[in-house]
Design an enzyme around this catalytic site. Sequence first.
Site, PDB file in Angstrom:
ATOM      1  N   LYS A 168       0.851  -1.191   0.000  1.00  0.00           N
ATOM      2  CA  LYS A 168       0.000   0.000   0.000  1.00  0.00           C
ATOM      3  C   LYS A 168       0.887   1.241   0.000  1.00  0.00           C
ATOM      4  CE  LYS A 168      -1.778   3.032   2.641  1.00  0.00           C
ATOM      5  NZ  LYS A 168      -1.825   4.161   1.696  1.00  0.00           N
ATOM      6  N   GLU A 242       9.098   1.109  11.171  1.00  0.00           N
ATOM      7  CA  GLU A 242      10.187   2.093  10.976  1.00  0.00           C
ATOM      8  C   GLU A 242       9.547   3.468  11.081  1.00  0.00           C
ATOM      9  OE1 GLU A 242      13.323   1.253  10.584  1.00  0.00           O
ATOM     10  OE2 GLU A 242      13.047  -0.898  10.279  1.00  0.00           O
ATOM     11  N   CYS A 276      13.703  10.633   7.054  1.00  0.00           N
ATOM     12  CA  CYS A 276      13.524  10.216   8.445  1.00  0.00           C
ATOM     13  C   CYS A 276      14.803  10.463   9.241  1.00  0.00           C
ATOM     14  CB  CYS A 276      13.107   8.760   8.517  1.00  0.00           C
ATOM     15  SG  CYS A 276      14.185   7.682   7.571  1.00  0.00           S
ATOM     16  N   GLU A 375       9.276  16.087  15.514  1.00  0.00           N
ATOM     17  CA  GLU A 375       9.776  15.941  14.144  1.00  0.00           C
ATOM     18  C   GLU A 375       9.254  17.117  13.304  1.00  0.00           C
ATOM     19  OE1 GLU A 375       8.386  12.465  11.936  1.00  0.00           O
ATOM     20  OE2 GLU A 375      10.464  12.052  11.382  1.00  0.00           O
TER      21      GLU A 375
HETATM   22  P1  NAD Z   1       2.261   8.486   7.626  1.00  0.00           P
HETATM   23  O1  NAD Z   1       2.435   7.737   8.888  1.00  0.00           O
HETATM   24  O2  NAD Z   1       1.232   9.556   7.582  1.00  0.00           O
HETATM   25  O3  NAD Z   1       1.887   7.488   6.438  1.00  0.00           O
HETATM   26  C1  NAD Z   1       2.680   6.352   6.118  1.00  0.00           C
HETATM   27  C2  NAD Z   1       1.821   5.334   5.382  1.00  0.00           C
HETATM   28  O4  NAD Z   1       0.826   4.854   6.291  1.00  0.00           O
HETATM   29  C3  NAD Z   1       1.070   5.894   4.173  1.00  0.00           C
HETATM   30  O5  NAD Z   1       1.013   4.920   3.161  1.00  0.00           O
HETATM   31  C4  NAD Z   1      -0.310   6.138   4.756  1.00  0.00           C
HETATM   32  O6  NAD Z   1      -1.332   6.127   3.771  1.00  0.00           O
HETATM   33  C5  NAD Z   1      -0.447   4.953   5.694  1.00  0.00           C
HETATM   34  N1  NAD Z   1      -1.463   5.133   6.736  1.00  0.00           N
HETATM   35  C6  NAD Z   1      -1.954   6.295   7.243  1.00  0.00           C
HETATM   36  N2  NAD Z   1      -2.924   6.032   8.147  1.00  0.00           N
HETATM   37  C7  NAD Z   1      -3.033   4.689   8.238  1.00  0.00           C
HETATM   38  C8  NAD Z   1      -3.849   3.807   8.991  1.00  0.00           C
HETATM   39  N3  NAD Z   1      -4.798   4.274   9.829  1.00  0.00           N
HETATM   40  N4  NAD Z   1      -3.682   2.476   8.852  1.00  0.00           N
HETATM   41  C9  NAD Z   1      -2.747   1.985   8.009  1.00  0.00           C
HETATM   42  N5  NAD Z   1      -1.969   2.770   7.230  1.00  0.00           N
HETATM   43  C10 NAD Z   1      -2.099   4.104   7.347  1.00  0.00           C
HETATM   44  O7  NAD Z   1       3.693   9.055   7.246  1.00  0.00           O
HETATM   45  P2  NAD Z   1       4.106   9.953   5.991  1.00  0.00           P
HETATM   46  O8  NAD Z   1       3.691  11.358   6.227  1.00  0.00           O
HETATM   47  O9  NAD Z   1       3.695   9.286   4.722  1.00  0.00           O
HETATM   48  O10 NAD Z   1       5.700   9.851   6.070  1.00  0.00           O
HETATM   49  C11 NAD Z   1       6.480  10.647   6.897  1.00  0.00           C
HETATM   50  C12 NAD Z   1       6.840   9.920   8.167  1.00  0.00           C
HETATM   51  O11 NAD Z   1       7.513   8.718   7.858  1.00  0.00           O
HETATM   52  C13 NAD Z   1       7.784  10.705   9.057  1.00  0.00           C
HETATM   53  O12 NAD Z   1       7.372  10.584  10.389  1.00  0.00           O
HETATM   54  C14 NAD Z   1       9.113  10.002   8.855  1.00  0.00           C
HETATM   55  O13 NAD Z   1      10.031  10.123   9.918  1.00  0.00           O
HETATM   56  C15 NAD Z   1       8.682   8.592   8.670  1.00  0.00           C
HETATM   57  N6  NAD Z   1       9.715   7.836   7.988  1.00  0.00           N
HETATM   58  C16 NAD Z   1      10.425   6.908   8.695  1.00  0.00           C
HETATM   59  C17 NAD Z   1      11.449   6.199   8.070  1.00  0.00           C
HETATM   60  C18 NAD Z   1      12.256   5.150   8.801  1.00  0.00           C
HETATM   61  O14 NAD Z   1      12.906   4.353   8.149  1.00  0.00           O
HETATM   62  N7  NAD Z   1      12.243   5.115  10.115  1.00  0.00           N
HETATM   63  C19 NAD Z   1      11.734   6.448   6.727  1.00  0.00           C
HETATM   64  C20 NAD Z   1      10.990   7.409   6.053  1.00  0.00           C
HETATM   65  C21 NAD Z   1       9.964   8.086   6.685  1.00  0.00           C
END
Ligand code: NAD
Length: 485
Positions: A168, A242, A276, A375
Amino acid sequence: MWINNGRTDSASGQVIEVTDPATEEVLDTVPAGTAEDVERAVAAARAAFPAWRQTIAVERAQMLHQAAAKMRDHFDELVRLLTLEEGKPVPENKEEIDWSLNTLDYYAELGRHIRGRVIPSPAVGQLSLVLKEPYGVVGCIVPWNYPILLLMWKLAPALAAGNTVVVKPSTLTPLTTLRMVEVAFGHFPPGVVNVITGRGEEVGDALVTHPDVPVIAFTGSTAVGQHIARLTASQMKKLHLELGGKDPFVLADDAPLEVAVEALAYAALINAGQVCTSTERVYVPRSMLPRFAEALAERVSRLRLGPGIEPTTDIGPMIGEPYRARVEEHVAEAVARGARVLVGGRRPPHLEHGFFYEPTVLVDVDHSMRIMREETFGPTIPIMAYDTFDQAIALANDTDYGLGACLYTHDARKVRRFYEEVRAGTIWINDPLTDNYAGPFGGMKMSGTGRELGEEGLEEFWQTKHVHWDIEGGVKEYWYPYGQN
Ligand code: NAD
């Protein structure tokens, strides 16, 4: 969407618009998936699992190498599409696609190297095996900031380990994922790789709670990671999370100033600070701070903002309005509490469209400010003074997160203290943000669980079974009745 090796629409008939963050124009639409679509994709992956599990490792390796080769054949197309939907400059997207296809080659080989081990048995005439087995269907949920790379860190090891997959992508960046899967994974047996597009609360939750999906590999925010953990608590799923970060960058008093300025600009501003492991907090010896901050502000003021697709762009737009608004809130709150903006701190006046924000250097910050605690995920560089190295380590550790941490020094004693005492999954000395295929990547504390890349990244997609075999199977002297001897 992509189910059983074919493009498919959603049963809902609804679509989601995908926008170019540099122009705010709609690039394309994708289906707004529903729980019914998740059901179809999981059924396809489940049906494909028994045969994929039995496929010999060398054949799986060949298919993964072919997928990498097909990505190479479509390299420019994938880079262009990724640049348009994600926004970062072309060189950064070239790197992302390159890393992704190399990850396929890496896990193709690792997956055919090992399947467990033989351990010493408790008695003669026995065989004890530790077997590594795939789980079944893995749900991969990925964010928008490195949509292909972060997917590949899951997809490649999950497939190499013998699992099938339902992906997804983020609603903000689904286009390159769909195209990549179509061009690179079409030769896999139908159902082994599937993609469903749609909103987190709709398809994300349906995938996460589906009883036929025993593993969720998630990269995204800590808030959504916690939500997934809560949702699945009663199902005992394997969660691989992650999450967010608030990475510190520490300059020791011997740090080479000119190099550190260049390194910090890169570490904090690549992908407009939306990594991240972006540097989000900087600690500098008090006596060095004025000179360092001034040099950094001068360097940052020369970086060129623009659409990622333009060859002269150093920094592209942010991904969307709510993300830019959060950066503006963090900067405004810091300024209200006494921080000073040396450069940036506003939307660029010359760019009318797009979610741009000028790279921003702040001083006079402290840990009471949101910009030093939460963040920010944008192009900000807040710099704080410290007096002793003990204090620098304490400040680096004064966070809920523990993803990465960087130190600049040639003092071996300080290096040792830093990597032993700072609680973060990756420590970078004199070279921030450099990953390694063989080096496990992941977080401590609220930055998550599990590791990607390296042998650890493959292990995440295997469950362990111990097989104990007594070859003759005779009567044992320690069975009933007791008290004979
Ligand atoms: P997000 O948590 O909003 O979304 C991530 C994914 O989860 C998307 O595909 C989103 O559609 C999905 N999602 C959202 N709500 C959900 C739910 N209720 N159930 C299941 N899936 C759901 O994050 P984002 O804004 O897309 O990305 C930025 C974040 O990702 C930042 O916090 C960043 O630090 C983190 N990040 C972490 C790493 C790592 O390796 N630790 C790497 C890149 C980004």
